[in-house]
Design a protein around this motif. Structure first.
Motif, PDB file in Angstrom:
ATOM      1  N   VAL A  32       4.109  14.872  53.836  1.00 56.05           N
ATOM      2  CA  VAL A  32       3.844  14.979  52.403  1.00 56.05           C
ATOM      3  C   VAL A  32       2.342  15.157  52.202  1.00 56.05           C
ATOM      4  CG1 VAL A  32       4.061  13.887  50.145  1.00 56.05           C
ATOM      5  CG2 VAL A  32       5.816  13.494  51.882  1.00 56.05           C
ATOM      6  N   ALA A  33       1.944  16.093  51.371  1.00 57.04           N
ATOM      7  CA  ALA A  33       0.530  16.316  51.065  1.00 57.04           C
ATOM      8  C   ALA A  33       0.361  16.415  49.563  1.00 57.04           C
ATOM      9  CB  ALA A  33       0.016  17.579  51.749  1.00 57.04           C
ATOM     10  N   LEU A  34      -0.625  15.698  49.038  1.00 57.72           N
ATOM     11  CA  LEU A  34      -0.935  15.697  47.608  1.00 57.72           C
ATOM     12  C   LEU A  34      -2.367  16.166  47.434  1.00 57.72           C
ATOM     13  CD1 LEU A  34      -0.049  14.880  44.691  1.00 57.72           C
ATOM     14  CD2 LEU A  34      -1.062  12.627  45.170  1.00 57.72           C
ATOM     15  N   ALA A  35      -2.574  17.215  46.638  1.00 59.01           N
ATOM     16  CA  ALA A  35      -3.907  17.804  46.492  1.00 59.01           C
ATOM     17  C   ALA A  35      -4.231  18.046  45.020  1.00 59.01           C
ATOM     18  CB  ALA A  35      -3.997  19.116  47.266  1.00 59.01           C
ATOM     19  N   PHE A  36      -5.551  18.101  44.753  1.00 59.22           N
ATOM     20  CA  PHE A  36      -6.064  18.382  43.422  1.00 59.22           C
ATOM     21  C   PHE A  36      -7.198  19.400  43.547  1.00 59.22           C
ATOM     22  CE2 PHE A  36      -4.131  14.229  43.120  1.00 59.22           C
ATOM     23  CZ  PHE A  36      -3.474  14.267  41.895  1.00 59.22           C
ATOM     24  N   PRO A  37      -7.537  20.089  42.450  1.00 61.54           N
ATOM     25  CA  PRO A  37      -8.571  21.139  42.542  1.00 61.54           C
ATOM     26  C   PRO A  37      -9.972  20.559  42.659  1.00 61.54           C
ATOM     27  CG  PRO A  37      -7.852  20.882  40.282  1.00 61.54           C
ATOM     28  CD  PRO A  37      -6.958  19.997  41.097  1.00 61.54           C
ATOM     29  N   THR A  38     -10.821  21.277  43.336  1.00 58.82           N
ATOM     30  CA  THR A  38     -12.240  20.944  43.403  1.00 58.82           C
ATOM     31  C   THR A  38     -13.023  22.243  43.509  1.00 58.82           C
ATOM     32  OG1 THR A  38     -13.893  19.570  44.541  1.00 58.82           O
ATOM     33  CG2 THR A  38     -12.305  20.750  45.917  1.00 58.82           C
TER      34      THR A  38
ATOM     35  N   VAL B  45       2.487  22.825  56.268  1.00 56.31           N
ATOM     36  CA  VAL B  45       2.052  22.065  55.093  1.00 56.31           C
ATOM     37  C   VAL B  45       0.813  22.718  54.476  1.00 56.31           C
ATOM     38  CG1 VAL B  45       1.069  19.878  54.322  1.00 56.31           C
ATOM     39  CG2 VAL B  45       3.040  19.876  55.842  1.00 56.31           C
ATOM     40  N   GLY B  46      -0.143  23.104  55.311  1.00 53.60           N
ATOM     41  CA  GLY B  46      -1.348  23.758  54.796  1.00 53.60           C
ATOM     42  C   GLY B  46      -1.045  25.051  54.068  1.00 53.60           C
ATOM     43  N   GLU B  47      -0.107  25.840  54.609  1.00 53.36           N
ATOM     44  CA  GLU B  47       0.282  27.073  53.934  1.00 53.36           C
ATOM     45  C   GLU B  47       0.986  26.767  52.612  1.00 53.36           C
ATOM     46  OE1 GLU B  47      -0.026  30.686  55.258  1.00 53.36           O
ATOM     47  OE2 GLU B  47      -1.681  29.300  55.655  1.00 53.36           O
ATOM     48  N   GLY B  48       1.824  25.743  52.609  1.00 55.23           N
ATOM     49  CA  GLY B  48       2.529  25.381  51.386  1.00 55.23           C
ATOM     50  C   GLY B  48       1.606  24.922  50.280  1.00 55.23           C
ATOM     51  N   LEU B  49       0.518  24.215  50.644  1.00 55.28           N
ATOM     52  CA  LEU B  49      -0.456  23.781  49.642  1.00 55.28           C
ATOM     53  C   LEU B  49      -1.122  24.974  48.969  1.00 55.28           C
ATOM     54  CD1 LEU B  49      -2.160  20.794  51.498  1.00 55.28           C
ATOM     55  CD2 LEU B  49      -0.830  20.643  49.392  1.00 55.28           C
ATOM     56  N   GLN B  50      -1.465  25.991  49.743  1.00 55.59           N
ATOM     57  CA  GLN B  50      -2.091  27.177  49.166  1.00 55.59           C
ATOM     58  C   GLN B  50      -1.108  27.927  48.254  1.00 55.59           C
ATOM     59  OE1 GLN B  50      -5.767  26.542  50.475  1.00 55.59           O
ATOM     60  NE2 GLN B  50      -5.296  28.514  49.555  1.00 55.59           N
TER      61      GLN B  50
END
Length: 593
Positions: A408-414, A290-295
């Protein structure tokens, strides 16, 4: 298993008083309770068993009873003679040879002494003379300093003539952690020069031997010094570390130098580590995927590659772990060339230590690494770093998981490491908190965080829900991840989005904010008590900021975070920005596109 299900199951079992009581007793309970070697007691606590109507019967046995029952059981599996034989063991006139634990107290003090003397003659338990305890400490252990001669530890920084920075902080302990951290990460890899995955391989090859020692001999020698070795790679930095007894630092530093400057990088060793990479992919946990997929999704491709040969993949959007398809292109020459170009750049290296005098570290650094020369070309991007831009996007990957849940992971930029949003983002992550629905640390751990109260304790299908952050030099990700059975993955996605939007619309409470700030300070200060964490913090801060921030300044920044800063941070990250969504599991069809 879900903690609520466990609690419910235990409660049902406790309410079934008679059935539970019956299960405590063996089949031959009447004969067992009449045995002289069985002690039966009754105890009833309304605090421990609030729903019981009868007290449980607890049966205890002595050692000889268990031995007798095992030896007297019939060949057909029955234990009909247990009672008779057990009672015979209570006869004090029986020979002590049949009662090895002397449960009957039939031996006199002189007989006990005779048996012990015989055992001492047959079993030599005396330590050799080399293990005698001396009245004076060994000469190789530094003497403890009096409190009057000790000063408050602080980070000291020096620079060698070739540009390598040296940093250390005293701990006044008998163990030292030292090593090297370099601005060399997987973001510098490129498919066009066949270096994709080389950092992952370098991490496995670290401490694999020197020209004079193979991997086993290297570790055996390090063990004899009372030391252990560590290596870690990330997208931006690479770390070599040795934790060793303080008197052996000089010899261990020589071993570290050989492992870094003259590693054993033959084709046989590289091929062995490539097989290890294959095994690691077979056991890759879903959370890492999941962490790799987010990147990959958050920093998607932009533009065309060199010579218009294909889509240009951003550096932060590359997979950190070596893809299986890249293994055939990696060899000893590729690894050596990448190390020389990126790892061994003096101005991008920091030699640091925790638990060591600074002057001694500087002398050792000058002796072993002072001769390294800059291999860069002096250009504006001589280290190969090209800033990445957040794009947002979606990444889905179907794979079997051990528990059958969909992540499931939902992320936004910071902001990144140099952003003013760094500390507020860390406070927000602590405020949201979360974790798994089953708390291995016992009931109540972390139960006051927002995601525990508003997600895990509210929705029965939520197996986990946790806030996360991912920071890099130029950018970062802030988001929430969760898991459930596949059919509820769509509901998980909806709940994650609702919690992020709620932060953008409403301010957090004073109670939540105070708890989060205190918890973050507690976590940071507690971790810095670890020598290994202190070593890593010194090196990474020096590489990233050119200095190390003291704890007082860090705690003040945490205390300065207020509700308005949290709300503005989330509004900048969420409103008008394309989200990043990553889904991994057996069934990803229920997650909206």
């Amino acid at each position: 298993m879900n903690s609520r299900i466990v609690t419910k199951s235990v409660g049902n079992a406790l309410r079934a008083g008679k059935k539970l009581r019956a299960s405590y007793l063996p089949s031959s309970s009447s004969s067992a309770l009449s045995s002289a070697t069985r002690i039966t007691t009754r105890c009833h606590s309304s605090y421990e068993y609030p729903n019981r109507t009868e007290a449980p019967i607890i049966t205890r046995s002595v050692a000889s009873s268990s031995m007798n029952e095992a030896s007297s059981t019939d060949t057909d599996g029955s234990a009909s003679s247990t009672t008779t034989t057990t009672n015979s063991y209570t006869n004090a006139s029986l020979s002590p040879a049949y009662d090895p634990f002397d449960d009957t107290n039939s031996l006199s003090p002189s007989e006990r002494r005779t048996i012990l003397d015989k055992q001492n003659d047959e079993i030599n338990s005396a330590l050799p003379s080399t293990f005698t305890i001396e009245t004076e400490p060994p000469h190789y252990i530094p003497a403890n300093l009096p409190q009057t001669s000790m000063s408050i530890p602080s980070t000291e920084i020096s620079t060698l003539p070739n540009g390598i920075r040296v940093a250390s902080q005293e701990t006044y302990g008998q163990v030292t952690t030292f090593g090297i951290i370099s601005d060399c990460g997987s973001r510098l890899e490129s498919a066009y020069n066949a270096t994709t995955g080389v950092n992952h391989l370098m991490e496995l090859l670290a401490f694999s031997g020197t020209p004079t020692l193979d991997a086993t001999e290297f570790q055996t020698k390090l063990d004899s010094l009372g030391g252990v070795s560590f290596a870690n790679s990330s997208r931006e930095q690479f770390l070599y570390c040795i934790d060793v007894l303080r008197p052996n630092v000089k010899e261990a530093m020589g071993m570290l130098t050989d492992a870094i400057l003259e590693p054993r990088l033959d084709d046989v060793t590289v091929e062995e580590m490539k097989r290890v990479v294959e095994f690691q992919w077979m056991d890759m946990v879903p959370e890492v995927v999941v962490g790799e997929g987010l990147q990959i999704a958050g920093y998607g491709p932009m533009g065309m590659g060199p010579n218009e040969t294909g889509i240009l993949q951003q550096q932060l959007g590359k997979s950190h772990f070596c893809p299986l398809k890249s293994l055939p292109t990696l060899n000893a020459g590729t690894v050596q060339q990448f190390r020389t170009q990126h790892l061994l750049n003096p101005k991008s290296m920091v030699i640091c230590a925790a638990g060591m005098q600074h002057d001694e570290l500087v002398q050792l650094a000058e002796k072993h690494f002072g001769h390294i020369e800059d291999q860069g070309d002096g250009g504006p991007n001589k280290n190969g770093v090209i800033p990445s831009e957040y794009t947002g996007g979606s990444h889905r990957q179907m794979m079997p998981t051990p528990d059958g849940f969909t992540r499931v992971a939902l992320a936004f930029p910071t902001g990144g490491w140099h952003s003013d949003d760094l500390v507020p983002a860390c406070v927000l992550q602590t405020l949201l908190g979360g974790g798994s629905s089953f708390s291995a640390g016992g009931p109540g751990k972390g139960m006051y965080s927002r995601l525990y109260r508003q997600v895990l304790n509210r929705y029965y299908w939520a197996e986990s829900c946790e806030a996360f952050t991912s920071f890099h030099n130029e950018s970062g990700l802030l988001g929430i991840s969760g898991s459930s059975i596949g059919t509820k993955a769509g509901d998980v996605t909806k709940v994650l989005a609702e919690n992020m939007m709620r932060l953008a619309l409403d301010e957090v409470s004073d109670e939540e904010l105070d708890r989060a700030r205190n918890m973050l300070k507690c976590n940071v200060l507690t971790q810095l008590e670890s020598r290994l964490v202190l070593f890593e913090d010194i090196g990474r801060q020096l590489l990233t900021y050119g200095k190390r921030e003291d704890t007082e300044s860090m705690c003040k920044k945490i205390d300065d975070v207020d509700k308005k800063m949290i709300k503005e941070l989330v509004r900048r990250s969420v409103i008008g920005m394309k989200p990043t969504l990553c889904t991994v599991g057996d069934d990803v069809s229920y997650v909206p596109a």
